[in-house]
Design an enzyme around this catalytic site. Structure first.
Site, PDB file in Angstrom:
ATOM      1  CB  CYS A 136      -1.010  -0.237   1.422  1.00 42.27           C
ATOM      2  SG  CYS A 136      -2.442   1.472   1.080  1.00 42.27           S
ATOM      3  CG  ASP A 184      -6.365  -2.237  -4.234  1.00 35.78           C
ATOM      4  OD1 ASP A 184      -6.991  -1.099  -3.936  1.00 35.78           O
ATOM      5  OD2 ASP A 184      -6.055  -2.691  -4.405  1.00 35.78           O
ATOM      6  CG  HIS A 216      -6.023  -1.597  -1.136  1.00 37.66           C
ATOM      7  ND1 HIS A 216      -5.030  -0.677  -2.374  1.00 37.66           N
ATOM      8  CD2 HIS A 216      -5.580  -1.578  -0.033  1.00 37.66           C
ATOM      9  CE1 HIS A 216      -4.607  -0.520  -1.536  1.00 37.66           C
ATOM     10  NE2 HIS A 216      -3.982  -0.798  -0.379  1.00 37.66           N
TER      11      HIS A 216
END
Length: 253
Positions: A136, A184, A216
């Protein structure tokens, strides 16, 4: 943009069970870090694990570092946030957008931390090849630091990256592996395709694996009680190991 700004999915997920076996220490001019050493403590290969917004003290990230170490890589998680990581669990009333606007670190503070960590590994620990694993928030910085042998990272792996700019991809000088989630909002299909278009025209080795039935954050915060999520998380880790085996260990043999 090759991946978008953070969304609520960037702070969702579960805490994994287990007891980290590494240690927290101060390295490289007051950079705090979690360090996972290899069993024989003789490896010349390292991984810098660049975390999501939960930072270097987050148990899930520390457990990932331990697993990289068990596979032969000294693994360091530098503190990119200097105490401003997102707390887990998040307190009532906490706002992601306010955090992004007022608290989240930017490149001018994160880049020097990574630079110091790279230098510490190469100059003080005698590491010959360094990989970067970014999740991330940390994915952006793996891409930024793929600067080539002796300068930055030698090879990179990112899972569900955020905030990555197209010019950062164009600036890479090392191989990149990407683990993407089917669902995502930060790295959706159109951003994946934009990334593929850039990498197809670039001159660095790359791969992109897409994992179905996950969202995600799956590679670090997935629900391991769910069979599909557990499988995807484990496969994404194997993806990283295979990439580093090829571009760190084999090329250094």
């Amino acid at each position: 943009m090759a991946s978008g700004a953070m969304q609520q999915c960037c702070v969702s997920g579960v805490l994994h069970s287990g007891t980290p076996t590494g240690e927290v220490a101060t390295i490289a001019e007051n950079v705090k870090a979690y360090i996972a050493q290899t069993p024989d403590k003789t490896s010349k290969h390292a991984i810098i694990l660049l975390t999501d917004v939960y930072g270097y003290t987050f148990r899930n990230s520390q457990l990932l570092a331990d697993h990289f170490a068990l596979n032969g890589y000294v693994t360091v998680i530098p503190d990119l946030f200097k105490g401003n990581e997102v707390p887990f669990p998040r307190p009532d009333g906490w706002s992601l957008q306010e955090y992004i606007a007022t608290t989240m670190p930017r490149t001018d503070t994160v880049d020097p931390i990574i630079e110091k960590t790279v230098a510490w590994l190469r100059n003080e620990k005698g590491i010959s090849k360094i990989g970067g694993a970014g999740y991330c928030f940390g994915g952006k910085y793996v891409v930024r630091w793929l600067k080539g042998p002796g300068v930055g990272l030698d090879a990179g792996y990112v899972a569900h990256p955020s905030f990555t700019e197209a010019d950062e991809l164009w600036g890479m000088k090392g191989p990149l592996s990407i683990a993407a989630a089917e669902t995502d909002d930060v790295f959706p299909r159109e951003k994946r395709h934009e990334t593929e278009d850039i990498l197809a025209k670039h001159n660095v080795p790359y791969q992109l694996f897409l994992y179905s039935d996950v969202e995600h954050g799956f590679a670090v915060r997935g629900e391991l009680q769910a069979a599909k999520a557990k499988f995807a998380k484990e496969q994404a880790f194997k993806q990283a190991l295979s990439w580093f085996e090829e571009f760190l260990k084999k090329e250094d043999a």
